[in-house]
Write a protein that holds these residues in place. Structure first.
Motif, PDB file in Angstrom:
ATOM      1  N   GLU A   1      32.189  41.936 -56.340  1.00 20.91           N
ATOM      2  CA  GLU A   1      31.541  43.169 -55.871  1.00 20.91           C
ATOM      3  C   GLU A   1      30.042  43.122 -56.176  1.00 20.91           C
ATOM      4  O   GLU A   1      29.206  43.399 -55.316  1.00 20.91           O
ATOM      5  CB  GLU A   1      32.184  44.407 -56.524  1.00 20.91           C
ATOM      6  CG  GLU A   1      31.389  45.668 -56.236  1.00 20.91           C
ATOM      7  CD  GLU A   1      32.088  46.981 -56.597  1.00 20.91           C
ATOM      8  OE1 GLU A   1      33.277  46.946 -56.959  1.00 20.91           O
ATOM      9  OE2 GLU A   1      31.410  48.021 -56.483  1.00 20.91           O
TER      10      GLU A   1
ATOM     11  N   ARG B   1      40.028  45.756 -47.800  1.00 20.79           N
ATOM     12  CA  ARG B   1      39.183  46.894 -47.399  1.00 20.79           C
ATOM     13  C   ARG B   1      37.751  46.480 -47.082  1.00 20.79           C
ATOM     14  O   ARG B   1      36.963  47.269 -46.552  1.00 20.79           O
ATOM     15  CB  ARG B   1      39.144  47.940 -48.528  1.00 20.79           C
ATOM     16  CG  ARG B   1      40.495  48.631 -48.751  1.00 20.79           C
ATOM     17  CD  ARG B   1      40.463  49.429 -50.039  1.00 20.79           C
ATOM     18  NE  ARG B   1      39.344  50.363 -50.085  1.00 20.79           N
ATOM     19  CZ  ARG B   1      38.645  50.627 -51.192  1.00 20.79           C
ATOM     20  NH1 ARG B   1      38.940  50.041 -52.328  1.00 20.79           N
ATOM     21  NH2 ARG B   1      37.651  51.495 -51.152  1.00 20.79           N
ATOM     22  N   LEU B   2      37.406  45.236 -47.460  1.00 21.48           N
ATOM     23  CA  LEU B   2      36.020  44.781 -47.270  1.00 21.48           C
ATOM     24  C   LEU B   2      35.815  44.271 -45.861  1.00 21.48           C
ATOM     25  O   LEU B   2      36.674  43.570 -45.328  1.00 21.48           O
ATOM     26  CB  LEU B   2      35.752  43.601 -48.191  1.00 21.48           C
ATOM     27  CG  LEU B   2      35.257  43.854 -49.602  1.00 21.48           C
ATOM     28  CD1 LEU B   2      35.111  42.512 -50.311  1.00 21.48           C
ATOM     29  CD2 LEU B   2      33.934  44.576 -49.574  1.00 21.48           C
TER      30      LEU B   2
ATOM     31  N   LEU C   1      32.461  48.361 -46.866  1.00 19.51           N
ATOM     32  CA  LEU C   1      33.891  48.663 -46.810  1.00 19.51           C
ATOM     33  C   LEU C   1      34.234  49.175 -45.414  1.00 19.51           C
ATOM     34  O   LEU C   1      33.427  49.862 -44.782  1.00 19.51           O
ATOM     35  CB  LEU C   1      34.247  49.736 -47.840  1.00 19.51           C
ATOM     36  CG  LEU C   1      34.131  49.324 -49.318  1.00 19.51           C
ATOM     37  CD1 LEU C   1      34.347  50.517 -50.217  1.00 19.51           C
ATOM     38  CD2 LEU C   1      35.115  48.215 -49.660  1.00 19.51           C
TER      39      LEU C   1
ATOM     40  N   GLU D   1      41.295  51.876 -44.088  1.00 24.55           N
ATOM     41  CA  GLU D   1      41.955  50.703 -44.655  1.00 24.55           C
ATOM     42  C   GLU D   1      42.568  49.858 -43.530  1.00 24.55           C
ATOM     43  O   GLU D   1      43.109  50.405 -42.575  1.00 24.55           O
ATOM     44  CB  GLU D   1      43.038  51.145 -45.627  1.00 24.55           C
ATOM     45  CG  GLU D   1      43.319  50.081 -46.653  1.00 24.55           C
ATOM     46  CD  GLU D   1      43.920  50.673 -47.913  1.00 24.55           C
ATOM     47  OE1 GLU D   1      44.821  50.048 -48.431  1.00 24.55           O
ATOM     48  OE2 GLU D   1      43.483  51.759 -48.335  1.00 24.55           O
TER      49      GLU D   1
END
Ligand code: KG4
Ligand code: ZN
Length: 397
Positions: free
Chosen positions: A67, A113-114, A78, A82
């Motif tokens: 991160e 989620r990225l 993000l 989701e």
């Protein structure tokens, strides 16, 4: 080209994102993100790195470091909603991270989620080092490469140290790679290695000599422990030795210079460490003793390293010395190597910048970029190998 690199060979957990511009001969190198967590204080009271503890810590640290590196590189984004992985990928990723349950949980909570970062490849140290620790880095690299559909580049940690010594800072976080005249000799000195390597041309390594027992850094760490100093011992010993020199303290004891006059390019530091142990039996362990021992020990290691390196340069008729690895941070050793190459004349001496001397992921990105440029290989299958060798002529232990 942007490379995300992962390093977990010992007690540093590191992720870097490095940008490269221009050809491989003199690329412009920018550190876009550099996240590093040293576990040294955790292992300090245990007297050295405990492999299974290191492995567990890497597992805990990698996602927060990922991160941090992505945020620094402005690649952190993000998905609004989701996006679960498709069943096949989900299953594969879970299998890759099977042995790291804590990492797997953190990974699955974040990575799907990225949004996929604009990087071109993932480089990862796959040896040499502590095998359980190496596997954590290798596995997360494989999992990221799978989800992000990026090529993966396995990197030899020691080659990383070679390149870290060639990085010249232009301005903060901007580097150029020094031009090297070949043949060259690399002196690699770390907690696990003491090696003289002949580099005939870029990427062609052969072993000239290595330690028969303890590595130089290991000897620093063990002697530090005898003196009641914390791990890592190198910087502690170096500090006391410098104090002894500035205060012009008389030489407190005499230690051997192991293998100094042997005709080969081998080293041995175990006997030196034992010699310290015996001498200490007759001495009171006060500050004066600590300084005296530190200085004589550092002098002994330096004399042996410098003498053998000089012999290696002469034997191979090399034009360049590249010194790397954690012990290359030692000021006395650096000065010794510099003045030796100056006395030979016509030999360039490359030493790592202090910020890139100990383990880091920037050097892994650079080694990875130079290794894989231009190839499009995806997700090669490879293993972590604790005894991985850099040179083609050396057999595994
Ligand atoms: O390259 P590195 O960070 O990790 C390995 O790959 O082993 O090297 C760590 C080693 C430790 O043994 C540490 O005591 C030693 O490098 N070291 C030093 C100094 N700084 C770190 N040894 C002598 N003098 C120093 N200033
Ligand atoms: Zn290292």
């Amino acid at each position: 080209m942007k490379v995300l690199a992962i390093e977990t060979s010992c007690d540093e957990t590191a992720i870097a994102i490095v940008g490269f511009k221009g050809g491989s001969k003199s690329p412009g190198i920018s550190i876009l993100g550099n996240a590093l967590y040293s576990q040294a204080s955790l292992h300090a009271h245990l007297g050295g790195v405990v492999p299974m503890l290191a492995k567990r810590e890497h597992g805990k640290n990698l996602i927060p470091l990922l991160e941090s590196a992505l945020r620094q590189a402005k690649l952190w984004k993000l998905h609004a909603k989701e996006k679960p992985l498709d069943a096949k990928t989900d299953k594969k990723v879970r299998a890759i991270l099977e042995r790291e349950p804590e990492l797997r949980e953190a990974f699955m909570a974040l990575v799907p989620r990225l949004s996929r970062p604009t990087i071109d490849a993932i480089a990862v140290t796959h040896g040499p080092g502590l095998e359980p620790a190496l596997w954590v880095g290798v596995n997360i690299a494989k999992a990221l490469a799978l989800i992000w559909n990026k090529p993966i580049i396995p990197v030899n940690h020691m080659e990383g140290h070679v390149f870290s010594s060639l990085l010249v800072e232009q301005k903060p976080k901007q580097y150029l790679l020094s031009k090297v005249s070949y043949p060259a000799v690399a002196l690699l000195i770390s907690g696990g290695h003491t090696e003289l390597i002949h580099i005939k041309k870029p990427g062609k390594y052969s072993l000239l000599g290595a330690t028969r027992d303890d590595a130089a850094g290991e000897a620093f760490d063990k002697v530090a422990r005898m003196l009641g100093l914390p791990y890592p011992g190198g910087p502690e010993i170096s500090k006391l030795a410098e104090e002894a020199r500035t205060k012009k303290l008389p030489r407190a004891l005499e230690l051997p210079r192991p293998m100094l006059t042997s005709k080969d390019l081998e080293f041995s530091f175990a006997g030196l460490k034992t010699a310290v142990l015996y001498k200490l039996k007759d001495m009171k362990l006060d500050d004066a003793t600590k300084r005296g021992v530190a200085r004589e020990f550092e002098d002994a290691v330096t004399e042996v390293l410098v003498t053998k390196t000089k012999a290696a340069l002469l034997k191979t008729k090399s034009k360049t010395l590249i010194a790397g690895g954690g012990v290359a941070a030692n000021r006395h050793i650096r000065a010794g190597l510099k003045s030796m190459t100056e006395s030979l004349g016509n030999i360039s001496c490359f030493l790592p910048a202090p910020s890139l001397t100990t383990d880091n992921a920037v050097m892994i990105a650079v080694a990875g970029f130079l290794k894989q440029r231009g190839t499009k290989k995806k997700n090669v299958s490879f293993k972590a190998d604790g005894n991985l060798r850099l040179s083609s002529n050396s057999s595994k232990k």
